[in-house]
Design a protein around this motif. Structure first.
Motif, mmCIF file in Angstrom:
data_model
loop_
_atom_site.group_PDB
_atom_site.id
_atom_site.type_symbol
_atom_site.label_atom_id
_atom_site.label_comp_id
_atom_site.label_asym_id
_atom_site.label_seq_id
_atom_site.Cartn_x
_atom_site.Cartn_y
_atom_site.Cartn_z
ATOM 1 N N LEU A 15 0.824 -1.203 0.000
ATOM 2 C CA LEU A 15 0.000 0.000 0.000
ATOM 3 C C LEU A 15 0.861 1.258 0.000
ATOM 4 N N LEU A 16 2.072 1.143 0.514
ATOM 5 C CA LEU A 16 2.986 2.288 0.525
ATOM 6 C C LEU A 16 3.224 2.840 -0.880
ATOM 7 N N TYR A 17 3.131 1.984 -1.872
ATOM 8 C CA TYR A 17 3.501 2.375 -3.231
ATOM 9 C C TYR A 17 2.347 2.214 -4.221
ATOM 10 N N THR A 18 1.145 2.043 -3.702
ATOM 11 C CA THR A 18 -0.038 1.822 -4.533
ATOM 12 C C THR A 18 -0.870 3.100 -4.597
ATOM 13 N N PRO A 19 -1.184 3.597 -5.790
ATOM 14 C CA PRO A 19 -1.952 4.841 -5.901
ATOM 15 C C PRO A 19 -3.446 4.625 -5.723
ATOM 16 N N SER A 20 -4.166 5.716 -5.695
ATOM 17 C CA SER A 20 -5.615 5.754 -5.561
ATOM 18 C C SER A 20 -6.019 5.249 -4.178
ATOM 19 N N SER A 21 -7.304 5.012 -3.976
ATOM 20 C CA SER A 21 -7.809 4.634 -2.650
ATOM 21 C C SER A 21 -8.126 3.148 -2.630
ATOM 22 N N ALA A 22 -7.253 2.369 -2.022
ATOM 23 C CA ALA A 22 -7.390 0.910 -2.051
ATOM 24 C C ALA A 22 -8.655 0.435 -1.354
ATOM 25 N N LEU A 23 -9.125 1.197 -0.383
ATOM 26 C CA LEU A 23 -10.340 0.815 0.344
ATOM 27 C C LEU A 23 -11.596 1.330 -0.348
ATOM 28 N N GLY A 24 -11.415 2.199 -1.323
ATOM 29 C CA GLY A 24 -12.550 2.826 -1.991
ATOM 30 C C GLY A 24 -12.871 4.161 -1.349
ATOM 31 N N SER A 25 -13.249 5.132 -2.175
ATOM 32 C CA SER A 25 -13.520 6.472 -1.676
ATOM 33 C C SER A 25 -14.968 6.862 -1.939
ATOM 34 N N CYS A 26 -15.325 8.055 -1.487
ATOM 35 C CA CYS A 26 -16.680 8.563 -1.723
ATOM 36 C C CYS A 26 -16.650 10.079 -1.628
ATOM 37 N N ARG A 27 -17.723 10.689 -2.103
ATOM 38 C CA ARG A 27 -17.946 12.124 -1.887
ATOM 39 C C ARG A 27 -19.360 12.259 -1.317
ATOM 40 N N TYR A 28 -19.471 11.892 -0.059
ATOM 41 C CA TYR A 28 -20.781 11.884 0.597
ATOM 42 C C TYR A 28 -20.752 12.861 1.764
ATOM 43 N N LYS A 29 -21.654 13.822 1.727
ATOM 44 C CA LYS A 29 -21.703 14.837 2.775
ATOM 45 C C LYS A 29 -22.819 14.495 3.757
#
Length: 414
Positions: free
Chosen positions: A72-86
């Motif tokens: 994970l130290l060298y892996t881009p983006s969000s490995a767990l998954g991201s969101c834009r939830y307010k």
């Protein structure tokens, strides 16, 4: 003062907002430190940030291969998954908070770590206040992440340095490409940055090596199209070439974005979706000069270029995650980890905590004194600030000639 008594229970870590090259390094800092502490009984990763908590989609980090987690130290983006939830203010609508509390109680979650930018820190602050209000002991710590570098308090944000390094490198390469022909050309490069121009300013870094832009335009100051055209024509006529860097969020004096791609479309937090600026300006410049003009939009490449990540950025991102867990274990809550840096006599960094109420929904912009009086370049003060952050190369491994990123099993709790 933080309590010293041990708090026994599980931890959740989530990622939110736009990804970066090092957001997973912060996640690894949280996960590794939490897994190694006897007071944390289980470590969960929330799929797609707070949405994963609301939907009871929690990955068991204890089930993952330690070697894959280290990648994970060298892996881009969000490995767990991201969101834009307010999530709403709990005084207006507490439905989400009741659901979060239900999930926390189900898994005995006593530690919550959220990695993200301004809006993510707002989410952290709201959850922290709600848990305190209902009397459920859960320590909530925010971990900074944003390539935009606009979180206040911290000297800089994990993710910014690697994006800046990619941008500076790309500008060096483009500068060589656009200056090879015997006929002149004008090149306009668009960088991310809605309200803060930190990333675009990073294009100045290769200037001392002869490969930087001639003009730089940032959203901290109002944009004037007539002045812009005068600047471009002056440079183009003087040297036969012109390389320009612009922030996607440059705006006129009335606040309107220059980008024609500003529409009614917004993200989950209500921010206008921007893009297409370079091509719009290229058309205007071409019509005014008759020159060959190219518009280049770096777009998502800026935030996912793990092959060009800064080793300094990777290490600091990991440490922010690690310090978050250590702070929570000491009893801290309602805080964000931040960096305090010294640059005189060499670069050094220390880690401190900032109150989430101070950080949430505030933006740090480039100091106006770091922008030249003609609003078309940046000063050496920015160079001195940014240069140390780009030091060191990633230790990313390769497989069959391509980057080897983390492959998580993603075993979900039931």
């Amino acid at each position: 003062m933080p309590t010293k008594k041990p708090l026994i229970g599980a931890a959740i870590v989530g990622q939110s907002g736009g990804p970066s090259s090092v957001i997973n390094a912060s996640a690894y800092g949280v996960i590794k430190t939490a897994l190694e502490d006897e007071n944390i009984t289980k470590v969960y990763g929330a799929e797609h940030g707070i949405v994963g908590v609301l939907e009871d989609r929690l990955m068991i980090m204890d089930e993952e291969d330690p070697a894959e987690l280290e990648r994970l130290l060298y892996t881009p983006s969000s490995a767990l998954g991201s969101c834009r939830y307010k999530i709403a203010d709990p005084s207006d609508n507490d439905k989400d908070y009741k659901r979060i509390l239900e999930i926390f109680e189900k898994y005995n979650v006593r530690y919550f770590f959220y990695i993200g930018g301004n809006d993510s820190m707002d989410t952290c602050a709201k959850i922290s206040r709600y848990m305190a209000k209902v009397g459920y002991e859960c320590r909530v710590i925010g971990v900074p992440k944003t390539i935009d570098n606009d979180l206040i308090g911290t000297d800089h944000c994990p993710g910014f340095a690697s994006a800046a390094k990619y941008i500076a490198t790309s500008v060096m390469e483009v500068a060589r490409d656009c200056r090879v022909y015997n006929k002149g050309m004008i090149t306009i490069i668009e960088c991310m940055g809605r309200h803060a121009g930190w990333l675009t300013a990073a294009t100045v870094l290769p200037a001392a090596k002869g490969d930087g832009p001639d003009l730089i335009y940032l959203p901290e100051v109002d944009f004037d199209m007539a002045d812009f055209l005068d600047d471009v024509i002056r440079v183009y006529e003087g040297q036969g070439q012109c390389l320009v860097a612009v922030s996607e969020g440059i705006h006129y004096s009335d606040g309107a974005f220059v980008s024609e791609a500003k529409t009614s479309s917004t993200d989950g937090f209500g921010h206008a979706q921007l893009g297409g600026l370079a091509h719009r300006l290229a058309g205007i410049v071409s019509a005014a000069t008759g020159a060959k003009v190219r518009g280049i939009e770096l777009s998502l490449l800026q935030r996912c270029a793990a092959h060009c990540a800064s080793a300094t950025d990777i290490e600091e991102a990991f440490q922010c995650g690690k310090v978050a867990v250590e702070s929570a274990l000491r009893g801290e809550t309602g805080k964000m980890v931040g960096m305090v840096c010294k640059r005189d006599g060499g670069y050094s960094v220390s880690y401190e905590l900032f109150d989430l109420r101070r950080v949430a929904n505030a933006e740090k912009k480039i100091p106006l004194e770091w922008i030249t009086s003609d609003n078309a370049y940046v000063t050496d003060a920015f160079i001195d600030y940014c240069t140390p952050l780009l030091e060191g190369q990633t230790a990313l491994g390769y497989e069959d000639g391509l980057p080897r990123f983390a492959r998580l099993k993603k075993v979900f709790a039931k």
